[in-house]
Design a protein around this motif. Structure first.
Motif, PDB file in Angstrom:
ATOM      1  N   GLU A  26     -60.694  -6.363  36.341  1.00  0.00           N
ATOM      2  CA  GLU A  26     -60.304  -5.879  35.015  1.00  0.00           C
ATOM      3  C   GLU A  26     -58.990  -5.100  35.111  1.00  0.00           C
ATOM      4  O   GLU A  26     -58.122  -5.209  34.244  1.00  0.00           O
ATOM      5  CB  GLU A  26     -61.408  -5.025  34.403  1.00  0.00           C
ATOM      6  CG  GLU A  26     -61.217  -4.743  32.948  1.00  0.00           C
ATOM      7  CD  GLU A  26     -61.038  -5.988  32.072  1.00  0.00           C
ATOM      8  OE1 GLU A  26     -60.225  -5.921  31.132  1.00  0.00           O
ATOM      9  OE2 GLU A  26     -61.688  -7.024  32.319  1.00  0.00           O
ATOM     10  N   GLN A  29     -56.212  -7.627  35.425  1.00  0.00           N
ATOM     11  CA  GLN A  29     -55.997  -8.281  34.130  1.00  0.00           C
ATOM     12  C   GLN A  29     -55.213  -7.355  33.187  1.00  0.00           C
ATOM     13  O   GLN A  29     -54.328  -7.816  32.453  1.00  0.00           O
ATOM     14  CB  GLN A  29     -57.337  -8.690  33.498  1.00  0.00           C
ATOM     15  CG  GLN A  29     -58.039  -9.793  34.248  1.00  0.00           C
ATOM     16  CD  GLN A  29     -57.393 -11.158  34.079  1.00  0.00           C
ATOM     17  OE1 GLN A  29     -56.319 -11.321  33.515  1.00  0.00           O
ATOM     18  NE2 GLN A  29     -58.070 -12.172  34.573  1.00  0.00           N
ATOM     19  N   TYR A  32     -51.681  -7.595  34.214  1.00  0.00           N
ATOM     20  CA  TYR A  32     -51.097  -8.844  33.711  1.00  0.00           C
ATOM     21  C   TYR A  32     -50.724  -8.716  32.237  1.00  0.00           C
ATOM     22  O   TYR A  32     -49.673  -9.197  31.806  1.00  0.00           O
ATOM     23  CB  TYR A  32     -52.068 -10.014  33.858  1.00  0.00           C
ATOM     24  CG  TYR A  32     -52.387 -10.447  35.261  1.00  0.00           C
ATOM     25  CD1 TYR A  32     -51.561 -10.167  36.345  1.00  0.00           C
ATOM     26  CD2 TYR A  32     -53.558 -11.156  35.515  1.00  0.00           C
ATOM     27  CE1 TYR A  32     -51.882 -10.574  37.621  1.00  0.00           C
ATOM     28  CE2 TYR A  32     -53.881 -11.578  36.796  1.00  0.00           C
ATOM     29  CZ  TYR A  32     -53.033 -11.287  37.845  1.00  0.00           C
ATOM     30  OH  TYR A  32     -53.358 -11.698  39.095  1.00  0.00           O
ATOM     31  N   GLU A  33     -51.588  -8.080  31.461  1.00  0.00           N
ATOM     32  CA  GLU A  33     -51.303  -7.899  30.029  1.00  0.00           C
ATOM     33  C   GLU A  33     -50.023  -7.099  29.826  1.00  0.00           C
ATOM     34  O   GLU A  33     -49.192  -7.444  28.986  1.00  0.00           O
ATOM     35  CB  GLU A  33     -52.469  -7.197  29.337  1.00  0.00           C
ATOM     36  CG  GLU A  33     -53.699  -8.064  29.194  1.00  0.00           C
ATOM     37  CD  GLU A  33     -54.913  -7.291  28.709  1.00  0.00           C
ATOM     38  OE1 GLU A  33     -54.941  -6.041  28.811  1.00  0.00           O
ATOM     39  OE2 GLU A  33     -55.865  -7.944  28.234  1.00  0.00           O
ATOM     40  N   GLY A  38     -50.252 -11.123  28.676  1.00  0.00           N
ATOM     41  CA  GLY A  38     -51.586 -11.704  28.508  1.00  0.00           C
ATOM     42  C   GLY A  38     -52.341 -11.771  29.815  1.00  0.00           C
ATOM     43  O   GLY A  38     -51.784 -11.586  30.892  1.00  0.00           O
ATOM     44  N   ARG A  39     -53.614 -12.030  29.690  1.00  0.00           N
ATOM     45  CA  ARG A  39     -54.492 -12.123  30.842  1.00  0.00           C
ATOM     46  C   ARG A  39     -54.323 -13.469  31.554  1.00  0.00           C
ATOM     47  O   ARG A  39     -53.864 -14.426  30.955  1.00  0.00           O
ATOM     48  CB  ARG A  39     -55.949 -11.965  30.390  1.00  0.00           C
ATOM     49  CG  ARG A  39     -56.216 -10.611  29.752  1.00  0.00           C
ATOM     50  CD  ARG A  39     -57.566 -10.559  29.070  1.00  0.00           C
ATOM     51  NE  ARG A  39     -58.685 -10.552  29.996  1.00  0.00           N
ATOM     52  CZ  ARG A  39     -59.201  -9.453  30.555  1.00  0.00           C
ATOM     53  NH1 ARG A  39     -58.702  -8.273  30.260  1.00  0.00           N
ATOM     54  NH2 ARG A  39     -60.228  -9.544  31.369  1.00  0.00           N
ATOM     55  N   ASP A  40     -54.705 -13.526  32.815  1.00  0.00           N
ATOM     56  CA  ASP A  40     -54.751 -14.787  33.543  1.00  0.00           C
ATOM     57  C   ASP A  40     -55.971 -15.545  33.039  1.00  0.00           C
ATOM     58  O   ASP A  40     -57.100 -15.097  33.197  1.00  0.00           O
ATOM     59  CB  ASP A  40     -54.865 -14.531  35.046  1.00  0.00           C
ATOM     60  CG  ASP A  40     -54.946 -15.812  35.865  1.00  0.00           C
ATOM     61  OD1 ASP A  40     -54.962 -16.911  35.277  1.00  0.00           O
ATOM     62  OD2 ASP A  40     -54.992 -15.703  37.096  1.00  0.00           O
ATOM     63  N   ALA A  41     -55.748 -16.666  32.405  1.00  0.00           N
ATOM     64  CA  ALA A  41     -56.834 -17.435  31.798  1.00  0.00           C
ATOM     65  C   ALA A  41     -57.344 -18.547  32.704  1.00  0.00           C
ATOM     66  O   ALA A  41     -58.147 -19.371  32.277  1.00  0.00           O
ATOM     67  CB  ALA A  41     -56.361 -18.020  30.470  1.00  0.00           C
ATOM     68  N   THR A  42     -56.894 -18.577  33.963  1.00  0.00           N
ATOM     69  CA  THR A  42     -57.365 -19.600  34.889  1.00  0.00           C
ATOM     70  C   THR A  42     -58.879 -19.496  35.035  1.00  0.00           C
ATOM     71  O   THR A  42     -59.393 -18.427  35.362  1.00  0.00           O
ATOM     72  CB  THR A  42     -56.719 -19.423  36.278  1.00  0.00           C
ATOM     73  OG1 THR A  42     -55.302 -19.413  36.145  1.00  0.00           O
ATOM     74  CG2 THR A  42     -57.148 -20.520  37.235  1.00  0.00           C
ATOM     75  N   PRO A  43     -59.598 -20.573  34.789  1.00  0.00           N
ATOM     76  CA  PRO A  43     -61.059 -20.492  34.921  1.00  0.00           C
ATOM     77  C   PRO A  43     -61.481 -20.322  36.376  1.00  0.00           C
ATOM     78  O   PRO A  43     -60.961 -21.008  37.258  1.00  0.00           O
ATOM     79  CB  PRO A  43     -61.555 -21.818  34.349  1.00  0.00           C
ATOM     80  CG  PRO A  43     -60.378 -22.724  34.334  1.00  0.00           C
ATOM     81  CD  PRO A  43     -59.149 -21.882  34.338  1.00  0.00           C
TER      82      PRO A  43
END
Length: 91
Positions: A26, A29, A32-33, A38-43
């Motif tokens: 967290e 993240q 990153y924001e 924005g957040r890392d959206a890599t699944p």
């Protein structure tokens, strides 16, 4: 659990979805924001960071988490490093 100490820093293998890993993820993240908008959206799935498919480590100083990072196998012979982060005061 595997641990390694280097000077005041102790690295411990933790589950990707453990409370300490979740806290550090967290934090990265949030970084990153601020830095990238924005957040890392890599699944990712927690089991991807469990041996033998991967590993997740948290580094602590005097019991306080200050760093994290992990790797996961993407395909045979290829791994991806994810969630590398160091708390600003320890950079």
């Amino acid at each position: 659990m595997t641990a390694c100490t280097i000077g005041p820093l102790t690295f411990a293998e933790v589950a990707y979805d453990s409370p300490v890993a979740t806290e550090m993820i967290e934090a990265v993240q949030h970084f990153y924001e601020q830095r990238y908008g924005g957040r890392d959206a890599t699944p990712v799935r927690p089991e991807q960071f469990a041996p033998p498919l991967g590993l997740f480590l948290v580094g602590s100083v005097a019991g306080e988490p200050v760093a994290c990072g992990g790797w996961r196998v993407v395909e045979p012979g290829l791994a991806e490093v994810k969630r590398l982060y160091v708390v600003e005061a320890y950079r």
